[in-house]
Every structure is written in structure tokens, then in C-alpha cells.
Design a protein around this motif. Structure first.
Motif, PDB file in Angstrom:
ATOM      1  N   GLY A 352       0.797  -1.222   0.000  1.00 16.42           N
ATOM      2  CA  GLY A 352       0.000   0.000   0.000  1.00 16.42           C
ATOM      3  C   GLY A 352       0.828   1.269   0.000  1.00 16.42           C
ATOM      4  N   THR A 353       2.117   1.169  -0.366  1.00 18.53           N
ATOM      5  CA  THR A 353       2.995   2.334  -0.435  1.00 18.53           C
ATOM      6  C   THR A 353       3.221   2.710  -1.894  1.00 18.53           C
ATOM      7  N   GLU A 354       3.878   3.843  -2.111  1.00 24.62           N
ATOM      8  CA  GLU A 354       4.143   4.271  -3.485  1.00 24.62           C
ATOM      9  C   GLU A 354       5.012   3.259  -4.215  1.00 24.62           C
ATOM     10  N   ASP A 355       6.055   2.755  -3.532  1.00 22.99           N
ATOM     11  CA  ASP A 355       6.918   1.742  -4.141  1.00 22.99           C
ATOM     12  C   ASP A 355       6.161   0.437  -4.373  1.00 22.99           C
ATOM     13  N   ASP A 436       8.307  -1.788   3.822  1.00 19.32           N
ATOM     14  CA  ASP A 436       7.026  -1.684   4.533  1.00 19.32           C
ATOM     15  C   ASP A 436       6.920  -2.715   5.664  1.00 19.32           C
ATOM     16  N   GLN A 437       8.047  -3.372   5.978  1.00 26.29           N
ATOM     17  CA  GLN A 437       8.119  -4.364   7.063  1.00 26.29           C
ATOM     18  C   GLN A 437       7.241  -5.584   6.821  1.00 26.29           C
ATOM     19  N   GLN A 438       7.033  -5.942   5.553  1.00 28.44           N
ATOM     20  CA  GLN A 438       6.313  -7.181   5.219  1.00 28.44           C
ATOM     21  C   GLN A 438       7.331  -8.319   5.123  1.00 28.44           C
ATOM     22  N   VAL A 532      -2.723   7.895   3.543  1.00 27.78           N
ATOM     23  CA  VAL A 532      -3.261   7.238   4.738  1.00 27.78           C
ATOM     24  C   VAL A 532      -2.218   6.305   5.339  1.00 27.78           C
ATOM     25  N   ALA A 533      -1.545   5.525   4.457  1.00 32.37           N
ATOM     26  CA  ALA A 533      -0.517   4.586   4.930  1.00 32.37           C
ATOM     27  C   ALA A 533       0.650   5.338   5.572  1.00 32.37           C
ATOM     28  N   GLY A 534       0.974   6.509   5.012  1.00 27.58           N
ATOM     29  CA  GLY A 534       2.083   7.308   5.545  1.00 27.58           C
ATOM     30  C   GLY A 534       1.785   7.882   6.918  1.00 27.58           C
TER      31      GLY A 534
END
Length: 539
Positions: A352-355, A436-438, A532-534
């Protein structure tokens, strides 16, 4: 009872008269200000119009007989799809105006995925002509059904309304069922179509049930934007149920475990060019649908759907790549491989991030070339030997160096070996997941990538390492290579083009990275999700 002097039906007609007056006033105001024209904004679907014109032209030419169809259908298809790609390029970074009263939006996300779908159809058609001619089926009819599937997939990429989503989904699905069973004389093709139809119909029914719940929760709106706003304050149990139904439909479309049961049988039984389209075009439309529905509608249930997709991604990567090890058919092996590849792409969706979003778009573009390149080699081998068994590829390098080189490079790219295009696509996905720590998804992805390299390299070893006396019977009886037969030149062009982009695209991948980043930057729903994720805490 009507008042004296008034017709008895007049009171009954008053609501209709007032409604008619309101519509007339709206249209009049729209015509006077240009508002209606802005609301329709028909120019947004100009690429689809080009494909539709090509479809109608193919059907008309087909009426003139098979000889005329064989001559005119290919250039008509090239013209329609080429025009669609040019029109999509012209729409890039254009003003964002909703089309057809909010049912369609030509943002950069829609343009990118529609381009992937149109390009996959163009390459599939190049692969198809010789195959269709050899099977003795009508060329115009085949091209028209494939263009209809393309039309459905392209509309699905930009649909922002439940009704337009369902119509697009069914246009793609029904065309796919017809294409799967197109070889009517082949029992396996008919069986594949029947299985696909039964499972696909169930998925459509599940989607309709979920859509009806969303319609009720939003107070009677079919717009995804209105539904997204309503779900922020909606009752949790019903919303959770609608999320499960919608997610099941998306998982079926992208062939994620455990909604993958149809994939191996359909891939094995369907005509190989059709499988090539389903593996890229249909999957790209499925991921576009996932972004529209899950990111656009279920923002308030972000943690829930991401958890479910994490489970689907892990299952898809593990099962897809492990079961592929045991396959003896190339098409079944690539079916399970495509299930695993869907798991990799889901890493970007879960981030869910830009990358994360950019890596999804980049990997789908890379997957287009490396997967269709592999299918081009498989189609060429099956045309010359009639076989699909992996064991029959033994010793192929002696008789057909082009297929050996092309298939080796595409399989190495699918496995993520540097410096191929697939390596950079996977690295970007894993980088986005790690940032994103996944960690679970990235570790599982790395381990299953190693597993996938094993079964890809086993095919390459079969083709290259075997001694002449160990060559398969199919290779020993290999026919003389001839490119003069009808439909062989387009097939060679597609094969060489896909292999070249797969091999060189990794070294020159910077434009692709920029394109993927621009896709995310020009898509409002993705920018909102990133914001939102940020603002949310990590972890």
C-alpha cells in the motif's frame, strides 16, 4: 376522486410529468453549458472504440469468406490495437474527468493496465494466426471473440461503478469461456471451457451478492466513491461479508490460492494462444479490479483486506511453485507458475505504499513480455512436434536453437535471474515489501523464487545438456525449420520481440521504473491510500 373538470388520470400522471420535466431541465442545462458533454466525456473510451471498430470490421470481413478473412483480419486487428495504444499514450497525464456519469475514469492506473491488456492481445494475435489456421477454425470469428475479451478487460481497468464493473467482468469472462472451448473437435478444450464456465459463473454470482450488499450499505448508490464514503460508518459484520465476497471474485480472476482450481485444467485444455492471453491480459484486469475495489472502497477495512491478501499471497507463492515441480506438461507447469507469480505481485498490493503500487505495475509490464515470450516458444514447438510434454524438449538445442535460446531466457527471467527484466521486477517488489516491514512475504517470496528457479532450469537443462543420443523421439523426428508457411512470420516477430525486451529490458529498465512511478503519481485513489498509509504507524 378527481376534482370537477379534471381528467381522472391526471393525478396519476403528475409524478411522471414532474420527473420528465426534471430530466428535460437537466438535459437543457447540460446542452446550454456543455455540462452533459463533460459528464459523458466520451473521449475517455476512444481506445476501446478503436478496438470495437476492429471487432466489427473482423465480423464483417468474416462474412465474405475464409479467404478474405485470412487476408484482411490480421491488418484490421493490428490497426485497431495499434490505434488503441496510440490513443492511450495521448491520454497519459491528461485531465482527470469522470466519464459516463462517473462510471469510468481514465486515470494513469487505468491507462497503464489498459495498455498492458491491449499489448498482450496484440502479441497473442501474432502468436495465433498459424495455430488457428492449422486447427481449421475461422480466423475472423476467433479474432472477434479475442477482441471482445480485450474490450471487457480494458473497460474493467477503468470502471468506477458496480454496474460497469459487472458488465465489463462478464464481457471478459464470457469471451474467455468461448475462447477456452474454441477447438470444438478437442475433448480437452471442451472440458476446459465447461470447468471454466461453471467456476466462473459461481464467482460472478458471489460478486453480485457482494455488490448487492454494498449497494444496500451505501443507501442505493453504485458509485465506488459513494460506497467508500458509506463504508466508513457502515455496520461491520455486513461490510466484512461483502469484503469477503468481493475479495473471492478478485482472487478467482487473478488465480490466487485457494481460488485457483480452474487454472491448471483450463491452461492445459485451452488453445495455447488463448492461455497466453488469459495469463497476462485477464490477470492484469484482475489486479486493476483489485486496486479499484479494495483500495478505493474498503479504505476503512484496510488492515482486514491486507491480512487476507497476505494469506492469499503466501499460499499462492508456496503452492504454485511447489506443485509446479511435479508437472510433466509445459502448460500445466506455467499454470502453477502463474499462480506463484500472482503471489509475488500481491506483495506490492499488500504494501500500500508508493513503491508497492509502482512495483506491481512494473512487474505486470515485465510479466507481459517474459510470459508471452515463453508461450511463443511453446506454441512454435507444439506446431512442429504436436507435443506439450517437458520430456519431449530433451536435446532441442541441436535442432532448433531459436526456441532453445528464447525459452531459456524467458524462463530465467520468470525465475528472477539477473540481468533479466524479471530480476529487476522482483527486486523492486521485495524492496517495497521489506521497506514496509512485510518480512514474512519477502522471505517466502525469496524462498519460493529459489524453488521456481529449480523447475525453470530443469527445462533448460533438458533442452541443452542432453547428448544427441539422449534426445527425445519428438526432437529426433523434428521437421525441417521453415518460416514461409502462413502465419509463421508474425509468430517469429512476436517471439524475437518478447525475448529481446526480456533480455535487454533489465539493463534498460530505467524508463519502465519512471513509467510505473508516473502511473501511481497520476492516480488519485492510490495517492490517497499512500497518504493514509504514511500517516499510520508502521508495523
Amino acid at each position: 376522486m378527481a376534482p370537477p373538470g379534471l381528467h381522472p388520470l391526471t393525478p396519476l400522471m403528475q409524478p411522471f410529468a414532474s420527473a420528465s420535466s426534471a430530466v428535460t431541465d437537466t438535459i437543457a442545462s447540460g446542452l446550454s453549458t456543455g455540462g452533459l458533454n463533460l459528464q459523458l466525456n466520451a473521449g475517455a473510451i476512444a481506445p476501446e472504440a478503436a478496438v470495437l471498430l476492429a471487432l466489427v470490421a473482423c465480423l464483417l470481413v468474416d462474412l465474405a469468406g475464409e479467404k478474405a478473412a485470412t487476408r484482411w483480419v490480421p491488418p484490421l486487428c493490428y490497426g485497431g490495437l495499434g490505434a488503441a495504444l496510440v490513443l492511450l499514450a495521448l491520454q497519459w497525464n491528461g485531465p482527470l474527468e469522470p466519464s459516463f456519469l462517473g462510471a469510468f475514469l481514465a486515470d494513469n492506473l487505468a491507462i497503464a493496465f489498459r495498455a498492458v491488456v491491449a499489448a498482450s492481445t496484440l502479441v497473442t494475435l501474432l502468436l495465433s494466426w498459424r495455430y488457428v489456421e492449422r486447427s481449421g477454425t475461422p480466423v475472423g470469428e476467433y479474432a472477434a471473440i479475442l477482441l471482445a475479451a480485450t474490450l471487457g478487460a480494458m473497460f474493467l481497468c477503468g470502471s468506477t461503478d458496480l454496474i460497469s464493473i459487472f458488465i465489463s467482468l462478464e464481457t471478459l469472462s464470457v469471451s474467455s469461456y468461448l475462447l477456452s472451448g474454441y477447438m470444438k473437435r478437442d475433448a480437452r478444450s471442451s472440458e476446459a471451457a465447461l470447468k471454466y464456465l461453471l467456476v466462473g459463473s459461481a464467482a460472478a454470482a458471489v460478486f453480485l451478492y457482494g455488490a448487492s450488499l454494498l449497494y444496500g450499505l451505501s443507501g442505493g448508490s453504485t458509485s465506488l466513491e459513494a460506497i467508500g464514503l458509506a463504508l466508513q460508518t457502515a455496520a461491520s459484520p455486513i461490510t466484512a461479508l461483502s469484503l469477503v465476497f468481493v475479495l473471492a471474485t478478485v482472487a478467482f480472476k487473478i488465480a490466487a490460492v485457494p481460488f485457483h482450481q480452474w487454472t491448471p485444467d483450463v491452461y492445459e485444455g485451452s488453445p495455447t494462444p488463448v492461455v497466453a492471453f488469459l495469463s497476462v491480459g485477464s490477470k492484469a484486469a484482475g489486479f486493476a479490479l483489485a486496486l479499484r475495489l479494495l483500495v478505493g472502497c474498503f479504505e476503512s477495512f484496510d488492515a482486514q483486506w491486507k491480512f487476507l491478501f497476505t494469506v492469499l499471497a503466501v499460499l499462492s507463492m508456496v503452492l504454485g511453485n511447489i506443485v509446479a515441480l511435479a508437472q510433466t506438461s509445459m502448460k500445466r507447469m506455467l499454470a502453477y507458475s502463474s499462480i506463484g507469480q500472482a503471489g509475488f505481485v500481491m506483495i506490492g498490493l499488500v504494501c500500500g505504499t508508493e513503491d508497492g503500487f509502482a512495483s506491481m505495475v512494473l512487474y505486470m509490464a515485465a510479466y507481459l513480455f517474459m510470459n508471452l515470450g515463453a508461450f511463443a516458444c511453446i506454441i512454435l514447438f507444439s506446431l512442429r512436434t504436436g507435443s506439450d510434454r517437458i520430456a519431449d524438449y530433451a536435446g532441442l538445442y541441436q535442432k532448433d536453437p531459436l526456441i532453445t535460446l528464447g525459452l531459456s531466457l524467458c524462463l530465467l527471467s520468470l525465475g528472477g535471474i539477473p540481468p533479466m527484466l524479471g530480476f529487476f521486477g522482483k527486486i523492486y517488489l521485495f524492496f517495497a515489501g521489506w521497506a514496509d516491514q512485510q518480512y514474512l512475504l519477502v522471505v517466502v517470496g525469496l524462498i519460493t523464487s529459489v524453488v521456481s528457479i529449480y523447475y525453470y532450469i530443469s527445462v533448460i537443462k533438458m533442452m541443452v545438456v542432453k547428448e544427441p543420443q539422449e534426445a527425445s523421439d519428438a526432437v529426433k523426428a523434428y521437421p525441417e525449420i521453415s518460416w514461409n508457411l502462413a502465419g509463421m512470420q508474425p509468430l517469429r516477430a512476436a517471439l524475437v520481440g518478447c525475448v529481446f525486451v526480456t533480455a535487454v529490458g533489465g539493463i534498460l529498465s530505467s524508463p519502465l521504473f519512471e513509467w510505473a512511478s508516473a502511473t501511481v503519481a497520476g492516480t488519485p485513489i492510490l495517492q490517497q491510500a499512500i497518504a493514509v498509509a504514511g500517516s499510520a504507524p508502521l508495523g
